[in-house]
Scaffold this motif. Sequence first.
Motif, PDB file in Angstrom:
ATOM      1  N   LEU A 189      19.981 -80.951  19.473  1.00 17.83           N
ATOM      2  CA  LEU A 189      19.130 -82.125  19.346  1.00 17.83           C
ATOM      3  C   LEU A 189      19.787 -83.156  18.435  1.00 17.83           C
ATOM      4  O   LEU A 189      19.746 -84.373  18.706  1.00 17.83           O
ATOM      5  CB  LEU A 189      17.761 -81.712  18.807  1.00 17.83           C
ATOM      6  CG  LEU A 189      16.758 -82.840  18.576  1.00 17.83           C
ATOM      7  CD1 LEU A 189      16.418 -83.548  19.888  1.00 17.83           C
ATOM      8  CD2 LEU A 189      15.493 -82.299  17.914  1.00 17.83           C
ATOM      9  N   ALA A 190      20.404 -82.678  17.366  1.00 21.82           N
ATOM     10  CA  ALA A 190      21.124 -83.586  16.468  1.00 21.82           C
ATOM     11  C   ALA A 190      22.305 -84.241  17.178  1.00 21.82           C
ATOM     12  O   ALA A 190      22.569 -85.442  16.998  1.00 21.82           O
ATOM     13  CB  ALA A 190      21.596 -82.822  15.234  1.00 21.82           C
ATOM     14  N   LEU A 191      23.016 -83.467  18.001  1.00 22.45           N
ATOM     15  CA  LEU A 191      24.136 -84.052  18.745  1.00 22.45           C
ATOM     16  C   LEU A 191      23.658 -85.102  19.733  1.00 22.45           C
ATOM     17  O   LEU A 191      24.345 -86.113  19.960  1.00 22.45           O
ATOM     18  CB  LEU A 191      24.896 -82.944  19.485  1.00 22.45           C
ATOM     19  CG  LEU A 191      25.699 -81.966  18.631  1.00 22.45           C
ATOM     20  CD1 LEU A 191      26.443 -80.983  19.516  1.00 22.45           C
ATOM     21  CD2 LEU A 191      26.678 -82.698  17.719  1.00 22.45           C
ATOM     22  N   SER A 238      29.174 -81.227  11.019  1.00 20.69           N
ATOM     23  CA  SER A 238      28.366 -82.197  11.766  1.00 20.69           C
ATOM     24  C   SER A 238      27.438 -82.976  10.846  1.00 20.69           C
ATOM     25  O   SER A 238      27.226 -84.184  11.020  1.00 20.69           O
ATOM     26  CB  SER A 238      27.550 -81.474  12.846  1.00 20.69           C
ATOM     27  OG  SER A 238      28.390 -80.824  13.765  1.00 20.69           O
ATOM     28  N   HIS A 239      26.894 -82.299   9.837  1.00 17.31           N
ATOM     29  CA  HIS A 239      26.003 -82.980   8.890  1.00 17.31           C
ATOM     30  C   HIS A 239      26.761 -84.031   8.087  1.00 17.31           C
ATOM     31  O   HIS A 239      26.263 -85.164   7.892  1.00 17.31           O
ATOM     32  CB  HIS A 239      25.373 -81.931   7.963  1.00 17.31           C
ATOM     33  CG  HIS A 239      24.344 -82.490   7.038  1.00 17.31           C
ATOM     34  ND1 HIS A 239      24.626 -82.796   5.714  1.00 17.31           N
ATOM     35  CD2 HIS A 239      23.039 -82.819   7.222  1.00 17.31           C
ATOM     36  CE1 HIS A 239      23.542 -83.274   5.138  1.00 17.31           C
ATOM     37  NE2 HIS A 239      22.553 -83.299   6.028  1.00 17.31           N
ATOM     38  N   VAL A 271      18.836 -69.026  18.220  1.00 17.73           N
ATOM     39  CA  VAL A 271      18.358 -69.932  19.269  1.00 17.73           C
ATOM     40  C   VAL A 271      17.695 -71.158  18.656  1.00 17.73           C
ATOM     41  O   VAL A 271      17.894 -72.294  19.117  1.00 17.73           O
ATOM     42  CB  VAL A 271      17.387 -69.182  20.204  1.00 17.73           C
ATOM     43  CG1 VAL A 271      16.676 -70.148  21.141  1.00 17.73           C
ATOM     44  CG2 VAL A 271      18.137 -68.134  21.016  1.00 17.73           C
ATOM     45  N   GLU A 272      16.924 -70.966  17.587  1.00 22.02           N
ATOM     46  CA  GLU A 272      16.282 -72.107  16.944  1.00 22.02           C
ATOM     47  C   GLU A 272      17.303 -73.007  16.266  1.00 22.02           C
ATOM     48  O   GLU A 272      17.169 -74.245  16.283  1.00 22.02           O
ATOM     49  CB  GLU A 272      15.246 -71.617  15.934  1.00 22.02           C
ATOM     50  CG  GLU A 272      14.285 -72.686  15.467  1.00 22.02           C
ATOM     51  CD  GLU A 272      13.153 -72.138  14.632  1.00 22.02           C
ATOM     52  OE1 GLU A 272      12.263 -72.921  14.256  1.00 22.02           O
ATOM     53  OE2 GLU A 272      13.165 -70.912  14.344  1.00 22.02           O
ATOM     54  N   VAL A 273      18.326 -72.414  15.683  1.00 23.70           N
ATOM     55  CA  VAL A 273      19.387 -73.210  15.068  1.00 23.70           C
ATOM     56  C   VAL A 273      20.083 -74.060  16.119  1.00 23.70           C
ATOM     57  O   VAL A 273      20.350 -75.259  15.922  1.00 23.70           O
ATOM     58  CB  VAL A 273      20.391 -72.291  14.339  1.00 23.70           C
ATOM     59  CG1 VAL A 273      21.678 -73.046  14.014  1.00 23.70           C
ATOM     60  CG2 VAL A 273      19.790 -71.753  13.056  1.00 23.70           C
ATOM     61  N   ALA A 322      17.563 -83.049  11.806  1.00 21.56           N
ATOM     62  CA  ALA A 322      17.691 -81.861  12.655  1.00 21.56           C
ATOM     63  C   ALA A 322      18.761 -80.917  12.121  1.00 21.56           C
ATOM     64  O   ALA A 322      18.590 -79.688  12.125  1.00 21.56           O
ATOM     65  CB  ALA A 322      18.006 -82.277  14.091  1.00 21.56           C
ATOM     66  N   LEU A 323      19.872 -81.459  11.644  1.00 21.28           N
ATOM     67  CA  LEU A 323      20.928 -80.609  11.095  1.00 21.28           C
ATOM     68  C   LEU A 323      20.483 -79.953   9.796  1.00 21.28           C
ATOM     69  O   LEU A 323      20.875 -78.806   9.511  1.00 21.28           O
ATOM     70  CB  LEU A 323      22.187 -81.443  10.867  1.00 21.28           C
ATOM     71  CG  LEU A 323      22.953 -81.845  12.137  1.00 21.28           C
ATOM     72  CD1 LEU A 323      24.055 -82.829  11.805  1.00 21.28           C
ATOM     73  CD2 LEU A 323      23.529 -80.603  12.824  1.00 21.28           C
ATOM     74  N   GLU A 324      19.697 -80.640   8.995  1.00 20.91           N
ATOM     75  CA  GLU A 324      19.181 -80.021   7.775  1.00 20.91           C
ATOM     76  C   GLU A 324      18.250 -78.855   8.109  1.00 20.91           C
ATOM     77  O   GLU A 324      18.266 -77.826   7.426  1.00 20.91           O
ATOM     78  CB  GLU A 324      18.463 -81.073   6.935  1.00 20.91           C
ATOM     79  CG  GLU A 324      19.401 -82.085   6.290  1.00 20.91           C
ATOM     80  CD  GLU A 324      18.649 -83.155   5.530  1.00 20.91           C
ATOM     81  OE1 GLU A 324      17.401 -83.172   5.620  1.00 20.91           O
ATOM     82  OE2 GLU A 324      19.305 -83.974   4.843  1.00 20.91           O
ATOM     83  N   ASP A 325      17.436 -79.009   9.149  1.00 18.03           N
ATOM     84  CA  ASP A 325      16.600 -77.890   9.584  1.00 18.03           C
ATOM     85  C   ASP A 325      17.449 -76.729  10.078  1.00 18.03           C
ATOM     86  O   ASP A 325      17.141 -75.554   9.817  1.00 18.03           O
ATOM     87  CB  ASP A 325      15.646 -78.352  10.692  1.00 18.03           C
ATOM     88  CG  ASP A 325      14.583 -79.310  10.181  1.00 18.03           C
ATOM     89  OD1 ASP A 325      14.297 -79.272   8.966  1.00 18.03           O
ATOM     90  OD2 ASP A 325      14.044 -80.089  10.990  1.00 18.03           O
ATOM     91  N   ALA A 326      18.530 -77.036  10.791  1.00 19.75           N
ATOM     92  CA  ALA A 326      19.408 -75.978  11.277  1.00 19.75           C
ATOM     93  C   ALA A 326      20.082 -75.240  10.124  1.00 19.75           C
ATOM     94  O   ALA A 326      20.188 -74.005  10.134  1.00 19.75           O
ATOM     95  CB  ALA A 326      20.459 -76.567  12.219  1.00 19.75           C
TER      96      ALA A 326
END
Length: 679
Positions: free
Chosen positions: A372-374, A465-466, A364-366, A438-442
């Motif tokens: 959010l990145a999208l 996506s990154h 869910v966090e990912v 955001a993608l790096e955090d994911a």
Amino acid sequence: MLKWVVSGSNLLTVPVDSCQSVRCHHVKSQSEPVDMQLVFARGSDPLLLTTRGKQHGTHSRLHNQIERELRLRVGAENLFKATSNKKLRETVAHELGCVNSNLQLLKEELANLNSPVSICQDFNAIKNVPMIPLGLKETKDVDMKPVFREYIKEHYHENSQGYTEALQQITDLRQAVQTPVRTETGVELLVNYYCQLYFIDKRFFPPDSRTYIQLEWFDSLTGVPSAQKTVGFEKGSILFNIGALQTQIAARQDRSCRDGTDAARRSFQEAAGAFKYLSENFSHAPSVDMQPPTLTMLIQLMLSQAQECMFEGIQLVGAQGSRRQHMSLAHESAKVSTEYQETHTQMLASVVRDYIPGAWLNMVEVKTYYFLALAHYHSALAIAGQAQTVDILAEQFASLHTQESGTSRTHCSLCNVWHQDNEQRMFIRSHLRSAILALEDALRLHKSCKQLRRIDTLQSMLKRSHDRCLQKFAEFDDEDDFTDPCPAPSVQPLTRSVATPILPDFSKYKVDDLFHELGPLNIFSARHKWTAPRCINLRRRSSDEEFGFSVRGQSPVIITAVENSSLAQRACMRAGDFITAVSYNDVKRGCHNEVISLIRAAGDNLTLHLVTPLDCNYLQPPVPCSPQVMTCMQSGTLNKGDTRVHRKSWTGGSWKLRKRRSKSREGKADRNIVANGKH
């Protein structure tokens, strides 16, 4: 549907009617008789056992070991605090270290069993983000036939041998719902059994005492067994499985096409509706998966996944690459991220956090960071779209972002930046930079979870996506500009259609009472009591002589009055008796005219079977009610809402209370009864 016949090592398939059940015969040879016969109900496949159904023993063993280690740790901690002996404290500290290590290993092993994220996924479409399905609750087989036979004999005063087929059907149905297929046919099977439990509850489970049937179900995530002796626990477990099966159906959809996204979205909404109906209508659940905090979290999780399907459907249609399309996707993805953020907040509650698998929390966090990145990525593409006038760009920019207090730039100043091209590029870079972070955090969260690392589809989508964001950021990067881009404004979460729970509609499923021969449910149920049936034989000496009793009503017909010195009085017939059979013809569900026709057809020799109610006075005039409720009374079929009205209109004092009335009131009541007409 197919009829599977296993003979030796050969497997034969014979097509049969899809509305019929499927019988599986295991035959040793052509000359030997059949030694095993299984009935496969429509919508059930015992060969497709759920993954968690094979892990009951492992779950029980792990939980017993964890409880044992926890008790050892508590005892060691108390001893460590109580003793002052240095050597003993060192020994206890060493034991505490061993206990904590064992607990960590056991919890990791349990986490591997409780992570069904990779189950039921449709990996044919590589572009689909994996969903979180829910495992079914498992149960142990229960032989209800001996208890129901005894209850039919004692309470209904009937021979239970006449209900052998009905008892076998309810047993087969309960066996079939343990292995439903992951289609709408499997949902229909579960709903059929759920509706059948309404009749079972009314027929065999009285409110003042409990029928001795131990119903045991396992928790859907932990496998911890829970047992109760009420049908409510059975109904709640089946309703939970209806929602869980909908999640599996949704996760198996091919969401690379619009039909697949629509079907998945509706299934997730129906799953949320089942969990909401369960939380509103069932309380005091013994298992954690059906308690209010868990159900609230599951509802939010299913609605978040339904909103994600909405985003995927919009992504598949429309003018690809247009400014309007990118703005719509930015709003939708921001909405999905907000929904998952709310889900993550509910998962962090104390009761839920210790219960759900860790992979769920990470997933869910990912997804929160991913969508959010999208949102920032599509916002950047919307700003970098084809040239427009300054006024149109400012208006679109104002609708794209939210106005937040405390930011470095006000809403008006953000709308005025379009007069300068470098300002536009700065905001594009800000959105792309936020998307990259955001993608790096994911990716970091995905890498930290061992269960999520097994899902290659999710990792490939995050990396793709990154890389796409980095490539787009390089297009707008200015080597001569050494200033850090300002923080990107938040994207406004909007959606074309908000995902809401779809409550289950049980009215569209036609279910017949398997024990309808016991009589109308409003009278012949577990909450009412009556005497054993007695046979009355009335023989007239001539056709002019009357039997001397009056009747009214239907389903069943009730005796309203008995004349003095008549054949009926001498045969001990009493006002208030129900006629259950006329000339050995069952009339418990018979209409008024049908009973009168059978009485007249009997001639001079009339045989009646009568029962006397012991807890209600059905001769009391009913309270006026609506025509719809009156129709349900006459047919003997009542839904949940009509039951209360029906009981109110028929409930009266007991026979003992009627005898305490004054003589004047009794005489008036008798005159009213006789005035109803004599047949």
